[in-house]
Scaffold this active site. Structure first.
Site, PDB file in Angstrom:
ATOM      1  N   LEU A 244       0.830  -1.215   0.000  1.00  0.00           N
ATOM      2  CA  LEU A 244       0.000   0.000   0.000  1.00  0.00           C
ATOM      3  C   LEU A 244       0.867   1.268   0.000  1.00  0.00           C
ATOM      4  CD1 LEU A 244      -2.909  -1.059   2.405  1.00  0.00           C
ATOM      5  CD2 LEU A 244      -2.808  -1.148  -0.097  1.00  0.00           C
ATOM      6  N   ARG A 245       2.185   1.076   0.104  1.00  0.00           N
ATOM      7  CA  ARG A 245       3.177   2.154  -0.089  1.00  0.00           C
ATOM      8  C   ARG A 245       3.133   3.248   0.965  1.00  0.00           C
ATOM      9  NH1 ARG A 245       6.173  -1.090  -3.039  1.00  0.00           N
ATOM     10  NH2 ARG A 245       5.641  -1.237  -5.243  1.00  0.00           N
TER      11      ARG A 245
ATOM     12  N   HIS B 258       4.899 -15.529  -3.064  1.00  0.00           N
ATOM     13  CA  HIS B 258       4.962 -15.537  -4.535  1.00  0.00           C
ATOM     14  C   HIS B 258       5.873 -16.590  -5.177  1.00  0.00           C
ATOM     15  CE1 HIS B 258       8.365 -13.015  -3.521  1.00  0.00           C
ATOM     16  NE2 HIS B 258       7.649 -11.943  -3.314  1.00  0.00           N
TER      17      HIS B 258
ATOM     18  N   ASN C  94       9.366  -9.150  -9.593  1.00  0.00           N
ATOM     19  CA  ASN C  94      10.269 -10.036  -8.870  1.00  0.00           C
ATOM     20  C   ASN C  94       9.473 -10.858  -7.859  1.00  0.00           C
ATOM     21  OD1 ASN C  94      12.568 -11.251  -7.947  1.00  0.00           O
ATOM     22  ND2 ASN C  94      13.148  -9.575  -6.594  1.00  0.00           N
TER      23      ASN C  94
ATOM     24  N   ASP D  34       0.369  -9.746  -4.571  1.00  0.00           N
ATOM     25  CA  ASP D  34       1.624  -8.983  -4.553  1.00  0.00           C
ATOM     26  C   ASP D  34       1.427  -7.646  -5.291  1.00  0.00           C
ATOM     27  OD1 ASP D  34       4.215  -8.175  -4.148  1.00  0.00           O
ATOM     28  OD2 ASP D  34       5.128  -9.590  -5.548  1.00  0.00           O
TER      29      ASP D  34
HETATM   30 ZN   LIG Z   1       8.432 -10.237  -2.682  1.00  0.00          ZN
END
Ligand SMILES: [Zn+2]
Length: 457
Positions: A88-89, A257, A304, A331
């Site tokens: 959510l930065r 992930h 990534n 992600d």
């Molecule tokens: Zn990651």
């Protein structure tokens, strides 16, 4: 699973959100599908004061005075999705996303709870930062939000955070996501602290000595494009290492992930040995491969771990089907437009994903008959239990946490913009099938699709 429920024990709510008026809604004749209760039939669903008050055959329930009537005929009503992995930065990178825009994107994707990662500025490695962030979410978050705190201070991989104090302040668990815990002794120590303070350790698995300066999957496409590659073993060898340490310490780890066949195999082997390990996979790794980068060198396809080969993608789908992989996590990684509008090699890693998660998996895997709809619905909220959160259920007496979806509706991703502040969606421009029409989270209607809002009135 881990019996420790530090939040419940310490009286700190695991999730926080802003107050919204509780819903009074009758959703008439939607096809209700809840894989956990076994419900799979058209039903009337009455939500009173934010709770599921009654279920009944289509046409059997009356809308009480003042309640809104939503026509669900031909649509599917599902338990809302829970995402254990979003960015959510906040704090520090509000030009990419913030609590309001990120949770608006979540609501638009049918998510009724999301868990944010700590790679912010400052890093969420301190109880004071966590408390103020939870305070901000109490006034800004449209859907309930939980937070993972950092495993190491400043995500530097060297010194552990005050894990017990962070758990007391409401951290659901710990992660250095974006980076691996590269020193085995530090992970071992974190697992020992986990015994005292509970909470999962969520691990971004990557051996930097193998991934190096790679910008995409190492394989035939990276060779043809002349781009530095990230080999699958940079992920799978770290999973094998960390599973061994977790087994030795009898700790609990969650692998973030998964992207490669070897990684799915490493998780399956560890599970077979009795290691307490769970894993997630993203919609983009389930549906896209590195071939997309050959078609267009689009920085929205740079993430990534990277998109890998068709064989890897198939292994991820099989792993999800056979239970090796426990849940789907987006992600969601927003970036500002100017940050992504640079040459591929220089662009930051990450794609957004909250608004497209269901539709992407539905279009690519459910519609062609590769995965059953019920399995996908279950996996889209299975992250809740892994983090000790309540799993949404469609049953009388449960808080309303629902999404209404038109499975047949086709839409072009990005055509009418995004709810997220960011536009770096790897599915941008694709036609997807399955549209979220409305979302009810924590008992309140938090999203209505624009066209649907008009027709529902
Ligand atoms: Zn990651």
């Amino acid at each position: 699973m881990n019996a420790a429920r530090p939040d419940a024990a310490r009286g700190v709510a695991p999730l926080v959100h802003r107050e919204q008026p509780p819903a009074d809604v009758l959703i008439r004749a939607a096809h209700v599908l809840d894989p956990r209760t076994g419900l799979d039939a058209p039903q009337d669903v009455l939500v009173r004061d934010g709770e599921i008050a009654a279920l009944g055959a289509p046409g059997s329930l009356e809308a009480p005075e003042g309640a809104e009537l939503i026509d669900g005929e031909g649509r599917h009503l599902l338990p809302g999705f829970v995402d254990p992995h979003v960015h959510l930065r906040v704090p520090g990178h509000e030009h990419k996303e913030d609590l309001d825009s990120g949770t608006r994107a979540a609501a638009a994707g049918g998510f009724v709870a999301v868990v944010a990662m700590p790679n912010t500025d400052p890093v969420l490695d301190d109880a004071t930062v966590l408390r103020s962030l939870r305070e901000a979410a109490r006034s800004e978050a449209r859907v309930p939000v939980g937070f993972l705190a950092a495993i190491t201070r400043g995500l530097d991989g060297d010194a552990l955070t005050e894990m017990a104090e962070l758990a007391d302040a409401g951290a659901l668990g710990f992660t250095d996501d974006g980076r691996p815990v590269h020193r085995a002794a530090i992970l071992r120590k974190a697992l020992q602290y986990q015994r005292l303070c509970g909470g999962v350790l969520a691990l971004h698995e990557e051996d930097p000595s193998l991934s190096g300066a790679g910008v995409m999957h190492e394989g035939e496409i990276s060779a043809r494009l002349g781009l530095a590659g990230i080999p699958s073993i940079s992920e799978s060898t770290m999973i094998a290492r960390d599973a061994a340490i977790a087994g030795y310490e009898q700790g609990r780890i969650h692998i973030q992930h998964l992207s490669a066949r070897e990684s799915v195999e490493a998780v399956a082997e560890a599970k077979a040995r009795g290691v307490r390990i769970t894993a997630e996979v993203s919609p983009h790794h389930l549906t896209l491969t590195h071939d997309a980068i050959l078609e267009r060198l689009d920085t929205r396809l740079k993430m990534n771990p990277p998109l890998r080969s068709q064989d890897d993608r198939r292994a991820l789908v099989d792993g999800l089907r056979d239970g090796t992989i426990d849940c789907i996590a987006t992600d969601h990684a927003p970036h500002a437009r100017e940050e992504k509008e640079v040459p591929f090699e220089q662009a930051p890693m990450g794609t957004t994903g909250l608004e497209t998660a269901f539709a992407a998996v539905h279009t690519e895997l459910v519609v062609p008959g590769i995965l059953p709809l019920a399995l996908v619905v279950e996996k889209l909220s299975a992250g809740a239990a892994l983090l000790g959160l309540a799993t949404p259920r469609i049953a009388v007496g449960e808080p309303a946490a629902l999404c209404l979806i038109d499975l047949a509706a086709e839409w072009v991703v990005g055509e009418s913009g995004y709810e997220s502040r960011a536009e770096n969606c790897c599915f941008d421009g694709r036609t997807l099938r399955g549209r979220v029409l409305a979302t009810v989270a924590a008992g309140a209607v938090v999203y209505r699709e624009r066209a649907f809002a008009v027709s529902a009135a």
